[in-house]
Design a protein around this motif. Structure first.
Motif, PDB file in Angstrom:
ATOM      1  N   PRO A  75       4.712  16.125   3.988  1.00  0.00           N
ATOM      2  CA  PRO A  75       6.051  15.692   3.555  1.00  0.00           C
ATOM      3  C   PRO A  75       6.849  15.039   4.683  1.00  0.00           C
ATOM      4  O   PRO A  75       7.618  14.112   4.428  1.00  0.00           O
ATOM      5  CB  PRO A  75       6.698  16.992   3.072  1.00  0.00           C
ATOM      6  N   GLU A  76       6.670  15.491   5.906  1.00  0.00           N
ATOM      7  CA  GLU A  76       7.412  14.897   7.025  1.00  0.00           C
ATOM      8  C   GLU A  76       6.933  13.489   7.380  1.00  0.00           C
ATOM      9  O   GLU A  76       7.558  12.825   8.210  1.00  0.00           O
ATOM     10  CB  GLU A  76       7.343  15.797   8.271  1.00  0.00           C
ATOM     11  N   ASP A  77       5.852  13.020   6.762  1.00  0.00           N
ATOM     12  CA  ASP A  77       5.429  11.628   6.941  1.00  0.00           C
ATOM     13  C   ASP A  77       6.213  10.680   6.038  1.00  0.00           C
ATOM     14  O   ASP A  77       6.067   9.461   6.154  1.00  0.00           O
ATOM     15  CB  ASP A  77       3.935  11.475   6.635  1.00  0.00           C
ATOM     16  N   THR A  78       7.007  11.230   5.148  1.00  0.00           N
ATOM     17  CA  THR A  78       7.815  10.397   4.253  1.00  0.00           C
ATOM     18  C   THR A  78       8.748   9.508   5.054  1.00  0.00           C
ATOM     19  O   THR A  78       9.516   9.982   5.897  1.00  0.00           O
ATOM     20  CB  THR A  78       8.635  11.281   3.291  1.00  0.00           C
ATOM     21  N   ALA A  79       8.658   8.201   4.813  1.00  0.00           N
ATOM     22  CA  ALA A  79       9.469   7.230   5.548  1.00  0.00           C
ATOM     23  C   ALA A  79       9.168   5.839   5.020  1.00  0.00           C
ATOM     24  O   ALA A  79       8.212   5.641   4.268  1.00  0.00           O
ATOM     25  CB  ALA A  79       9.151   7.288   7.045  1.00  0.00           C
ATOM     26  N   VAL A  80       9.989   4.889   5.443  1.00  0.00           N
ATOM     27  CA  VAL A  80       9.636   3.478   5.293  1.00  0.00           C
ATOM     28  C   VAL A  80       8.812   3.099   6.516  1.00  0.00           C
ATOM     29  O   VAL A  80       9.263   3.316   7.651  1.00  0.00           O
ATOM     30  CB  VAL A  80      10.886   2.589   5.180  1.00  0.00           C
ATOM     31  N   TYR A  81       7.646   2.546   6.294  1.00  0.00           N
ATOM     32  CA  TYR A  81       6.754   2.153   7.380  1.00  0.00           C
ATOM     33  C   TYR A  81       6.866   0.640   7.592  1.00  0.00           C
ATOM     34  O   TYR A  81       6.697  -0.137   6.646  1.00  0.00           O
ATOM     35  CB  TYR A  81       5.317   2.547   7.063  1.00  0.00           C
TER      36      TYR A  81
ATOM     37  N   GLY B  34       0.775  -1.231   0.000  1.00  0.00           N
ATOM     38  CA  GLY B  34       0.000   0.000   0.000  1.00  0.00           C
ATOM     39  C   GLY B  34       0.806   1.280   0.000  1.00  0.00           C
ATOM     40  O   GLY B  34       0.238   2.370  -0.109  1.00  0.00           O
ATOM     41  N   GLY B  35       2.124   1.165   0.126  1.00  0.00           N
ATOM     42  CA  GLY B  35       2.935   2.373   0.071  1.00  0.00           C
ATOM     43  C   GLY B  35       2.969   2.957  -1.330  1.00  0.00           C
ATOM     44  O   GLY B  35       2.495   2.358  -2.287  1.00  0.00           O
ATOM     45  N   GLY B  36       3.546   4.166  -1.441  1.00  0.00           N
ATOM     46  CA  GLY B  36       3.646   4.799  -2.737  1.00  0.00           C
ATOM     47  C   GLY B  36       3.951   6.263  -2.621  1.00  0.00           C
ATOM     48  O   GLY B  36       4.351   6.757  -1.563  1.00  0.00           O
ATOM     49  N   LEU B  37       3.767   6.957  -3.727  1.00  0.00           N
ATOM     50  CA  LEU B  37       4.017   8.398  -3.820  1.00  0.00           C
ATOM     51  C   LEU B  37       2.680   9.128  -3.857  1.00  0.00           C
ATOM     52  O   LEU B  37       1.796   8.773  -4.639  1.00  0.00           O
ATOM     53  CB  LEU B  37       4.827   8.700  -5.080  1.00  0.00           C
ATOM     54  N   VAL B  38       2.548  10.138  -3.014  1.00  0.00           N
ATOM     55  CA  VAL B  38       1.305  10.894  -2.956  1.00  0.00           C
ATOM     56  C   VAL B  38       1.640  12.353  -2.682  1.00  0.00           C
ATOM     57  O   VAL B  38       2.675  12.659  -2.077  1.00  0.00           O
ATOM     58  CB  VAL B  38       0.382  10.318  -1.853  1.00  0.00           C
ATOM     59  N   GLN B  39       0.795  13.241  -3.144  1.00  0.00           N
ATOM     60  CA  GLN B  39       0.997  14.667  -2.873  1.00  0.00           C
ATOM     61  C   GLN B  39       0.546  15.003  -1.455  1.00  0.00           C
ATOM     62  O   GLN B  39      -0.308  14.316  -0.881  1.00  0.00           O
ATOM     63  CB  GLN B  39       0.217  15.504  -3.871  1.00  0.00           C
ATOM     64  N   ALA B  40       1.106  16.069  -0.932  1.00  0.00           N
ATOM     65  CA  ALA B  40       0.706  16.538   0.387  1.00  0.00           C
ATOM     66  C   ALA B  40      -0.799  16.766   0.420  1.00  0.00           C
ATOM     67  O   ALA B  40      -1.380  17.296  -0.530  1.00  0.00           O
ATOM     68  CB  ALA B  40       1.446  17.822   0.742  1.00  0.00           C
ATOM     69  N   GLY B  41      -1.419  16.319   1.512  1.00  0.00           N
ATOM     70  CA  GLY B  41      -2.862  16.408   1.640  1.00  0.00           C
ATOM     71  C   GLY B  41      -3.593  15.162   1.185  1.00  0.00           C
ATOM     72  O   GLY B  41      -4.796  15.022   1.441  1.00  0.00           O
ATOM     73  N   GLY B  42      -2.869  14.286   0.524  1.00  0.00           N
ATOM     74  CA  GLY B  42      -3.474  13.065   0.012  1.00  0.00           C
ATOM     75  C   GLY B  42      -3.571  11.967   1.046  1.00  0.00           C
ATOM     76  O   GLY B  42      -3.246  12.165   2.228  1.00  0.00           O
ATOM     77  N   SER B  43      -4.000  10.785   0.602  1.00  0.00           N
ATOM     78  CA  SER B  43      -4.225   9.648   1.488  1.00  0.00           C
ATOM     79  C   SER B  43      -3.598   8.386   0.924  1.00  0.00           C
ATOM     80  O   SER B  43      -3.461   8.234  -0.292  1.00  0.00           O
ATOM     81  CB  SER B  43      -5.735   9.407   1.679  1.00  0.00           C
TER      82      SER B  43
ATOM     83  N   GLY C 145       8.993  -3.614   5.430  1.00  0.00           N
ATOM     84  CA  GLY C 145       8.767  -2.183   5.259  1.00  0.00           C
ATOM     85  C   GLY C 145       8.173  -1.845   3.904  1.00  0.00           C
ATOM     86  O   GLY C 145       8.384  -2.546   2.918  1.00  0.00           O
ATOM     87  N   THR C 146       7.438  -0.749   3.891  1.00  0.00           N
ATOM     88  CA  THR C 146       6.882  -0.223   2.645  1.00  0.00           C
ATOM     89  C   THR C 146       7.129   1.281   2.614  1.00  0.00           C
ATOM     90  O   THR C 146       6.920   1.984   3.616  1.00  0.00           O
ATOM     91  CB  THR C 146       5.383  -0.562   2.508  1.00  0.00           C
ATOM     92  N   GLN C 147       7.597   1.764   1.464  1.00  0.00           N
ATOM     93  CA  GLN C 147       7.991   3.169   1.354  1.00  0.00           C
ATOM     94  C   GLN C 147       6.768   4.058   1.127  1.00  0.00           C
ATOM     95  O   GLN C 147       5.940   3.784   0.244  1.00  0.00           O
ATOM     96  CB  GLN C 147       8.967   3.354   0.185  1.00  0.00           C
ATOM     97  N   VAL C 148       6.693   5.116   1.906  1.00  0.00           N
ATOM     98  CA  VAL C 148       5.685   6.159   1.717  1.00  0.00           C
ATOM     99  C   VAL C 148       6.428   7.459   1.439  1.00  0.00           C
ATOM    100  O   VAL C 148       7.283   7.869   2.228  1.00  0.00           O
ATOM    101  CB  VAL C 148       4.789   6.309   2.961  1.00  0.00           C
ATOM    102  N   THR C 149       6.116   8.083   0.316  1.00  0.00           N
ATOM    103  CA  THR C 149       6.742   9.345  -0.057  1.00  0.00           C
ATOM    104  C   THR C 149       5.657  10.385  -0.292  1.00  0.00           C
ATOM    105  O   THR C 149       4.749  10.162  -1.094  1.00  0.00           O
ATOM    106  CB  THR C 149       7.598   9.201  -1.319  1.00  0.00           C
ATOM    107  N   VAL C 150       5.765  11.500   0.413  1.00  0.00           N
ATOM    108  CA  VAL C 150       4.784  12.576   0.295  1.00  0.00           C
ATOM    109  C   VAL C 150       5.483  13.789  -0.292  1.00  0.00           C
ATOM    110  O   VAL C 150       6.417  14.329   0.304  1.00  0.00           O
ATOM    111  CB  VAL C 150       4.172  12.919   1.664  1.00  0.00           C
TER     112      VAL C 150
END
Length: 121
Positions: A87-93, A8-17, A114-119
């Protein structure tokens, strides 16, 4: 003996889900707590959210009101719904599970890869 697979990780813009999922499988008799962690400065990993098999939850102050943890006990699966991402939520979860093995006695903590989340801002 126990495998945890996140997705479920991925790249999303700020404000997204995004919605993360983690399935625990293997020689499991029962799972008590499950949770999500991410790396933090001067810490190996910091708690994001945890949930017991009874449904009690705990959140880091930085994610309260934005993230929601839930689980499906029958499927040994935990979810993390992340809204209003920053953006500060960017991390491997990383997902974890405190599991008791078949023929085991005490729960032991297991971790996923882990799964990468990039905001993006």
């Amino acid at each position: 003996q126990v495998q945890l697979v996140e997705s479920g990780g991925g790249l999303v813009q700020a404000g997204g889900s995004l919605r993360l999922s983690c399935i625990a499988s293997g020689n499991i008799a029962s799972v008590t707590a499950m949770g999500w962690y991410r790396p933090a400065p001067e810490k190996q990993r910091e708690l994001v959210a945890t949930i017991t098999n009874g449904g009690s939850t705990n959140y880091a102050d930085s994610v309260k009101g934005r993230f929601a943890i839930s689980r499906d006990n029958a499927k040994n699966t935990v979810y993390l719904q992340m809204n209003s991402l920053k953006p500060e939520d960017t991390a491997v979860y990383y997902c974890n599970a405190d599991a008791v093995l078949v023929h085991g006695f005490y729960p032991r903590r297991y971790w996923g890869q882990g799964t990468q989340v990039t905001v993006s801002s």
